[in-house]
Design a protein around this motif. Structure first.
Motif, PDB file in Angstrom:
ATOM      1  N   ALA A 140      40.308  49.261  55.267  1.00  0.00           N
ATOM      2  CA  ALA A 140      41.406  48.628  54.534  1.00  0.00           C
ATOM      3  C   ALA A 140      40.885  47.577  53.564  1.00  0.00           C
ATOM      4  CB  ALA A 140      42.387  48.002  55.510  1.00  0.00           C
ATOM      5  N   LEU A 141      39.857  46.860  53.981  1.00  0.00           N
ATOM      6  CA  LEU A 141      39.305  45.837  53.090  1.00  0.00           C
ATOM      7  C   LEU A 141      38.659  46.471  51.867  1.00  0.00           C
ATOM      8  CD1 LEU A 141      37.755  43.206  55.517  1.00  0.00           C
ATOM      9  CD2 LEU A 141      39.771  43.003  54.078  1.00  0.00           C
ATOM     10  N   LEU A 142      37.978  47.585  52.084  1.00  0.00           N
ATOM     11  CA  LEU A 142      37.372  48.261  50.939  1.00  0.00           C
ATOM     12  C   LEU A 142      38.449  48.775  49.985  1.00  0.00           C
ATOM     13  CD1 LEU A 142      34.312  50.250  52.330  1.00  0.00           C
ATOM     14  CD2 LEU A 142      34.313  48.345  50.748  1.00  0.00           C
ATOM     15  N   SER A 143      39.546  49.292  50.545  1.00  0.00           N
ATOM     16  CA  SER A 143      40.650  49.735  49.690  1.00  0.00           C
ATOM     17  C   SER A 143      41.175  48.559  48.885  1.00  0.00           C
ATOM     18  CB  SER A 143      41.788  50.304  50.516  1.00  0.00           C
ATOM     19  OG  SER A 143      41.331  51.366  51.280  1.00  0.00           O
ATOM     20  N   GLN A 144      41.265  47.419  49.551  1.00  0.00           N
ATOM     21  CA  GLN A 144      41.736  46.227  48.859  1.00  0.00           C
ATOM     22  C   GLN A 144      40.752  45.839  47.761  1.00  0.00           C
ATOM     23  OE1 GLN A 144      44.750  45.028  49.839  1.00  0.00           O
ATOM     24  NE2 GLN A 144      44.605  43.889  47.917  1.00  0.00           N
ATOM     25  N   PHE A 145      39.489  46.063  48.016  1.00  0.00           N
ATOM     26  CA  PHE A 145      38.462  45.788  47.019  1.00  0.00           C
ATOM     27  C   PHE A 145      38.679  46.672  45.791  1.00  0.00           C
ATOM     28  CE2 PHE A 145      33.712  45.985  45.928  1.00  0.00           C
ATOM     29  CZ  PHE A 145      33.729  44.755  45.299  1.00  0.00           C
ATOM     30  N   VAL A 146      38.962  47.942  46.041  1.00  0.00           N
ATOM     31  CA  VAL A 146      39.245  48.859  44.923  1.00  0.00           C
ATOM     32  C   VAL A 146      40.426  48.334  44.117  1.00  0.00           C
ATOM     33  CG1 VAL A 146      40.053  51.170  44.337  1.00  0.00           C
ATOM     34  CG2 VAL A 146      38.301  50.873  46.077  1.00  0.00           C
ATOM     35  N   THR A 147      41.493  47.970  44.814  1.00  0.00           N
ATOM     36  CA  THR A 147      42.675  47.450  44.131  1.00  0.00           C
ATOM     37  C   THR A 147      42.304  46.227  43.287  1.00  0.00           C
ATOM     38  OG1 THR A 147      43.942  48.145  46.035  1.00  0.00           O
ATOM     39  CG2 THR A 147      45.030  46.658  44.505  1.00  0.00           C
ATOM     40  N   THR A 148      41.499  45.358  43.876  1.00  0.00           N
ATOM     41  CA  THR A 148      41.132  44.143  43.155  1.00  0.00           C
ATOM     42  C   THR A 148      40.310  44.467  41.912  1.00  0.00           C
ATOM     43  OG1 THR A 148      41.058  43.061  45.291  1.00  0.00           O
ATOM     44  CG2 THR A 148      40.129  41.859  43.458  1.00  0.00           C
ATOM     45  N   ILE A 149      39.387  45.393  42.056  1.00  0.00           N
ATOM     46  CA  ILE A 149      38.586  45.779  40.888  1.00  0.00           C
ATOM     47  C   ILE A 149      39.495  46.270  39.770  1.00  0.00           C
ATOM     48  CG2 ILE A 149      36.971  47.518  40.023  1.00  0.00           C
ATOM     49  CD1 ILE A 149      35.505  47.317  42.679  1.00  0.00           C
ATOM     50  N   LYS A 150      40.462  47.098  40.147  1.00  0.00           N
ATOM     51  CA  LYS A 150      41.371  47.608  39.117  1.00  0.00           C
ATOM     52  C   LYS A 150      42.181  46.470  38.502  1.00  0.00           C
ATOM     53  CE  LYS A 150      43.538  50.703  41.491  1.00  0.00           C
ATOM     54  NZ  LYS A 150      44.541  51.756  41.689  1.00  0.00           N
ATOM     55  N   ASP A 151      42.596  45.553  39.351  1.00  0.00           N
ATOM     56  CA  ASP A 151      43.475  44.490  38.847  1.00  0.00           C
ATOM     57  C   ASP A 151      42.743  43.464  37.991  1.00  0.00           C
ATOM     58  OD1 ASP A 151      45.593  45.674  39.975  1.00  0.00           O
ATOM     59  OD2 ASP A 151      45.771  44.332  41.700  1.00  0.00           O
ATOM     60  N   THR A 152      41.407  43.378  38.153  1.00  0.00           N
ATOM     61  CA  THR A 152      40.706  42.413  37.298  1.00  0.00           C
ATOM     62  C   THR A 152      40.850  42.777  35.826  1.00  0.00           C
ATOM     63  OG1 THR A 152      38.688  43.667  37.623  1.00  0.00           O
ATOM     64  CG2 THR A 152      38.961  41.683  38.963  1.00  0.00           C
ATOM     65  N   SER A 153      41.278  44.004  35.568  1.00  0.00           N
ATOM     66  CA  SER A 153      41.441  44.383  34.165  1.00  0.00           C
ATOM     67  C   SER A 153      42.516  43.545  33.470  1.00  0.00           C
ATOM     68  CB  SER A 153      41.783  45.869  34.060  1.00  0.00           C
ATOM     69  OG  SER A 153      43.004  46.124  34.719  1.00  0.00           O
ATOM     70  N   TYR A 154      43.365  42.873  34.255  1.00  0.00           N
ATOM     71  CA  TYR A 154      44.369  41.997  33.634  1.00  0.00           C
ATOM     72  C   TYR A 154      43.725  40.780  32.988  1.00  0.00           C
ATOM     73  CZ  TYR A 154      47.802  44.397  36.609  1.00  0.00           C
ATOM     74  OH  TYR A 154      48.577  45.322  37.232  1.00  0.00           O
TER      75      TYR A 154
END
Lengths: 572, 220
Positions: free
Chosen positions: B144-158
Motif C-alpha cells: 500500500a505504501l508503494l502504491s501511495q508512492f506511485v500516486t505521489t510521484i504522479k501528483d508531483t506533476s502539479y
C-alpha cells in the motif's frame, strides 16, 4: 499569521460570492459529467477485462495501465496542449469532463473487474445452465450482484474525482480551484479563499467518503461476498448443489441457485441467533474479530447454501406449475408469465414465504436428516436431537445432529464391544474351568488342546457373531496361546474381575496404547501362564477398540453423507 | 525525423533526468515524512484519549476530503515556504492522511496477542509499538505504501503549475517551449509520459509481485 485572515480580506472574498458559487457550480458540473463518463467507461472496460477474448482483455489492460501510471495533469495536457496542434480544441470545461472521465474510467474499470471477480464462477455456470447468454448473464445476473461490492470503492472514486477536478485550475478550467487561485493572485488575499475552497470541496467529498464507509460496513456484514478464500470456500460449499440439477427458473435461479449467496443472506436470513460457529464450516476462518462486530455475520444465517437452493428449487417448481396452469402449451404466454413471475423481488418474496413456512416443518426435516444420517442412532437420540434442534436449521444444527448421531453410534458400538469381550471372556472362562482337570495330563496336551480348542472356537463364534469379524479365531489359532489357556488355572472370581477390568479398560484406552498392547500380546515371550489370559483379552479389547473406532468413523462418514443425500433427495 | 533526433542531446536528456530526480526526491521525502506522521496519527486514532482520537479523525477527514492542489497552494502562498519545503510539507500533510489509514490497516493485521505478549514481557507502550508491532505491520503495509508512492510521484506533476518547481513535468514543459515544431512537442510529451509510465508501472509491478509473495507466504 493572523493578518492572512484579516476581516477585510474575508469581506473582499464575500463580495465575490456569486463568482464563488458559479465556480463551485462548475466544479459540480464537471464532476457529475466526468463521473458519468467514468462510469460508462469503467463498466464497459471492466466487463471487457473479464472477456473470453484475449485481445479485448489486452486492450483494457493497456488502457488501465496507461491511465493509472501517467499523471492526470499530463493527460489533461494532452487535451489542452496536444490536441489543438492537431486542430482539435475543446473548452476547458469539456477538457475537464473528458480527461477526468477517462482517467477515473480506468480506476472504475478495475473496481468493476474485481467486483465481477468476486462473484463466483458458478453463477455464470448456473446462468448458462438456465439458458442465459454470456451478455444476458453478465448484465442480468453478475453485474447486479457485483454492484453491492462495487459500491463502496465507487464512492471513494467519486470523491477522488471531485478532488481531481482541481487539476483544471492549471489549465484555467474556471472551476473552484481556478477561481481561488485567480482571486488569490489578483488580490494577494490568500488566506480566506483557500479556506472557503477547502470547505466547499469538503462539503462534496465528505458525504461521499462517509457513504463509502457506510456501504463498506454494510457490505462487510455480507463480507464473504467480497473476500477471497472464504468466498471461494463458501461458494464451493453452496455449490454442492450442482447448477444443472435444478429446475428453477429465471431470476430466481440467479438469486438462489448455485450458491444463492445473495438470496441466502438477503432473503433467507431468519434466525439471528449467533451460535458457536461450527469449526467445520468454511466461514469459520473469518472469525469474529476479522472485522470487528459485523451487523449480521454469515454465521447467523439459518440456512446453508444447500437449503437455500432447495427452497429455490421448490419455488422453481411452483413457478413452473403456475405457468403450466396459466398457459398450457402456449410458449409466448409462458415466456411472458415467466418474466412477470420470476422477477427478483417476487422471487425473494416467495423465498421469504417459504422460509417462514419452512420453520414449521423444520422438525420433520431434522428428523428425516437424523434418520438418514445415523441409522444406528437410538430413537431417544433422534427425539432428543429433534427437540433440541427442531426450531433451527443451520450449519450448526447439522453439525450438532451429526455429532449426536455420532455419540449414539459410539454408545452402541461400545455396548457391542463390551458384549463381545464378555463373550470372549466367557469362552476363556469355560476353558479355565476345565483347565484344572486337564492340567495333570500335561503330556497329552495336543489332544486335549485340540478338543478344547474346538469348544473354545464354538464359544468364540458366539462372540464373533456380534462382530462379523474373523480376527478372534485367527488370534486364538496360535497353538502356544491355546496351550496357555489350557495351562492357566484361574480363580473364577479373580478371572471375572480381571475380564471386567479389561472390558472397562478398553473403553478408556486410546488407540495407540491399544496398538501397543496388541503388539505386546502377539509376541511369543508373553506366553506367561498367569498373565496370558489378560494379555489375550487386552489384545482383543485393543483390537475391538480399533475396530470400533474404524467402524464409528465409517458410520459417521456414511451418516454425514446420508444427511447430505437426504437433503439433496428432498430438493429434487 | 531529424527534428526528433535533434531532441536527444545529452543536455536535454540530463535536463529531463534531473527533473525526474527532483520528482523522486520530493516524493520520497514526502512518503518518508508521511509514514512518520501517518503512524503518529493512526496510533492517536487508536488512543484511549477522546481528544487525541478526535484530533486525529478531524485531521484525516480534512485532508482526505480536500484536493491536494489546494494544500500545495496553501503551503506555498499562505505559509510562504520555499518551493521544495512547501512541496514536501503539502505532500506530507495530504499523504499522511492516506498513510494513516494504511498504517491503521497494517496495525490491525498484527494479532492482538502480540500486544499482550509484549505487555507480559514488560515492554512499555512505546517499546511495544516500535520494537514489536510496527516491524510486523510494516511488512503488510509495504504494498500500500508503494502504491501511495506511485500516486505521489504522479501528483508531483502539479508542482510546476502551482509553484514553478522544476520537477519532471516542469522540465518537460520548459523543454517544450524551446522547440516549436509540432513533432518535437509530441516527442517531448511522449518522452515525459513514457518516463512517468516506466517509473510508475515498474513500481506497481513490484507492488503486485510483493502482494503475491505476501499471499503465498500467508497461505504456505
Amino acid at each position: 499569521m493572523l493578518d492572512i485572515f484579516a476581516p477585510y480580506k474575508w469581506e473582499a472574498l464575500f463580495e465575490r460570492w456569486p463568482d464563488i458559487l458559479a465556480a463551485f457550480g462548475t466544479t459540480v458540473g464537471i464532476s457529475a459529467l466526468a463521473l458519468v463518463i467514468a462510469l460508462a467507461l469503467g463498466i464497459v472496460f471492466g466487463v471487457l477485462s473479464v472477456s473470453r477474448i484475449a485481445p479485448l482483455r489486452w486492450v483494457t489492460r493497456v488502457y488501465v495501465e496507461v491511465v493509472q501510471n501517467v499523471p492526470l495533469l499530463l493527460q489533461v495536457f494532452v487535451f489542452y496542449a496536444i490536441f489543438p496542434l492537431l486542430g482539435f480544441s475543446l473548452a476547458a470545461f469539456w477538457i475537464g469532463v473528458l480527461a477526468i472521465g477517462i482517467y477515473h474510467g480506468g480506476y472504475i474499470s478495475e473496481v468493476v473487474r474485481s467486483g465481477i471477480g468476486s462473484i463466483h464462477r458458478g453463477q455464470f455456470e448456473a446462468a448458462k445452465s438456465q439458458g442465459f447468454s454470456y451478455w444476458q448473464s453478465m448484465f442480468v445476473i453478475i453485474l447486479p450482484q457485483a454492484i453491492r461490492i462495487i459500491m463502496p470503492p465507487l464512492a471513494v472514486q467519486a470523491a477522488n474525482l471531485v478532488k481531481n477536478t482541481s487539476v483544471l485550475a492549471l489549465i484555467a478550467g474556471g472551476e473552484l480551484m481556478y477561481f481561488s487561485n485567480s482571486f488569490a493572485g489578483a488580490t494577494s488575499y490568500y488566506g480566506p479563499v483557500y479556506v472557503v475552497a477547502a470547505l466547499l470541496y469538503f462539503v462534496i467529498c465528505f458525504p461521499l467518503s462517509r457513504l463509502a464507509l457506510y456501504l463498506e460496513r454494510r457490505t462487510r456484514s455480507h463480507r464473504h461476498l467480497a473476500t477471497g478464500d472464504a468466498t471461494e470456500a463458501l461458494a464451493e460449499d453452496a455449490l454442492e448443489v450442482t447448477p444443472g440439477t435444478h429446475d428453477i427458473t429465471g431470476r430466481a435461479a440467479a438469486d438462489a441457485l448455485a450458491g444463492g449467496v445473495g438470496t441466502m443472506f438477503e432473503t433467507v436470513d431468519i434466525a439471528p441467533a449467533r451460535q458457536a460457529p461450527s469449526p467445520r464450516h468454511p466461514l469459520h476462518v473469518l472469525g469474529d474479530e476479522a472485522d470487528g462486530p459485523a451487523e449480521r455475520g454469515p454465521m447467523e444465517q439459518a440456512f446453508t447454501g444447500r437449503v437455500a437452493a432447495e427452497i429455490a428449487d421448490e419455488i422453481g417448481r411452483e413457478i413452473a406449475q403456475e405457468i403450466a396452469e396459466e398457459c398450457g402449451d402456449d410458449e409466448a404466454c409462458a415466456a411472458r408469465v415467466m418474466r412477470t413471475k420470476a422477477g427478483r423481488v417476487k422471487a425473494h418474496r416467495r423465498l421469504e414465504r417459504r422460509a417462514v413456512a419452512r420453520r414449521g416443518v423444520e422438525s420433520t426435516v431434522a428428523g428425516k436428516a437424523e434418520a438418514g444420517a445415523a441409522a444406528p442412532a437410538s430413537p431417544d437420540a433422534v427425539a432428543e436431537g429433534v427437540r433440541d434442534l427442531g426450531a433451527r436449521r443451520s450449519p450448526e444444527a447439522d453439525e450438532a445432529l451429526a455429532s449426536r448421531a455420532e455419540t449414539a453410534t459410539s454408545d452402541r458400538i461400545t455396548r457391542d464391544v463390551r458384549k463381545r469381550v464378555d463373550g470372549a471372556a466367557g469362552a476363556l472362562e469355560a476353558d479355565a474351568q476345565r483347565a484344572p482337570a486337564e492340567a495333570a495330563g500335561a503330556e497329552d496336551m495336543p489332544a486335549a488342546s485340540r478338543r478344547r480348542s474346538d469348544e473354545h472356537d464354538e464359544a468364540e463364534l458366539g462372540a464373533e457373531a456380534f462382530l462379523d469379524n474373523d480376527y478372534v479365531s485367527g488370534e486364538l489359532d496360535a497353538p502356544a496361546e491355546r496351550a496357555a489357556h489350557v495351562r492357566a488355572p484361574h480363580d473364577e472370581a479373580d478371572f471375572d474381575a480381571e475380564s471386567e477390568d479389561a472390558a472397562a479398560r478398553h473403553d478408556r484406552r486410546e488407540r495407540r496404547s491399544g496398538d501397543e498392547e496388541a503388539r505386546e500380546s502377539s509376541g511369543p515371550e508373553t506366553v506367561v501362564p498367569e498373565d496370558v489370559d489378560m494379555e489375550a483379552l487386552a489384545g482383543m479389547a485393543a483390537r475391538a477398540a480399533d475396530d470400533a473406532a474404524a467402524r464409528m468413523e465409517r458410520l459417521r462418514r456414511e451418516g454425514l453423507e446420508g444427511l447430505g443425500k437426504d437433503k439433496r433427495g428432498e430438493g429434487k | 525525423m531529424s527534428d526528433i533526433a535533434a531532441l536527444f542531446t545529452w543536455v536535454n536528456i540530463r535536463f529531463l533526468l534531473q527533473g525526474l530526480g527532483m520528482t523522486l526526491l520530493i516524493s520520497a521525502l514526502a512518503i518518508l515524512c508521511s509514514v512518520v506522521l501517518g503512524t503518529v496519527i493512526s496510533v492517536m486514532r487508536t488512543s484511549n484519549s477522546r481528544v487525541l482520537r478526535g484530533v486525529a479523525t478531524v485531521y484525516v477527514e480534512m485532508f482526505k476530503n480536500t484536493p491536494l492542489l489546494l494544500w500545495i497552494m496553501f503551503t506555498f502562498f499562505v505559509a510562504q515556504l520555499p518551493p521544495i519545503g512547501a512541496a514536501v510539507l503539502a505532500f506530507t500533510l495530504f499523504t499522511s492522511a492516506s498513510v494513516a489509514e494504511i498504517v491503521r490497516g497494517g496495525l490491525a493485521s498484527v494479532p492482538f496477542g502480540q500486544y499482550e505478549a509484549a505487555k507480559s514481557q514488560g515492554f512499555s507502550t512505546m517499546q511495544t509499538y516500535l520494537l514489536i508491532i510496527l516491524p510486523q505491520a510494516l511488512r503488510n503495509m509495504v504494498p500500500a505504501l508503494l502504491s501511495q508512492f506511485v500516486t505521489t510521484i504522479k501528483d508531483t506533476s502539479y508542482l510546476w503549475g502551482a509553484m514553478a518547481l522544476q520537477e519532471l513535468m516542469g522540465r518537460g514543459m520548459i523543454l517544450m517551449n524551446s522547440y516549436n515544431s509540432t513533432v518535437q512537442i509530441f516527442a517531448i510529451f511522449g518522452i515525459m509520459a513514457l518516463i512517468y509510465f516506466v517509473v510508475c508501472f515498474t513500481l506497481s509491478q513490484i507492488v503486485r509481485a510483493y502482494q503475491r509473495r505476501l499471499k503465498e507466504a500467508r497461505t504456505a
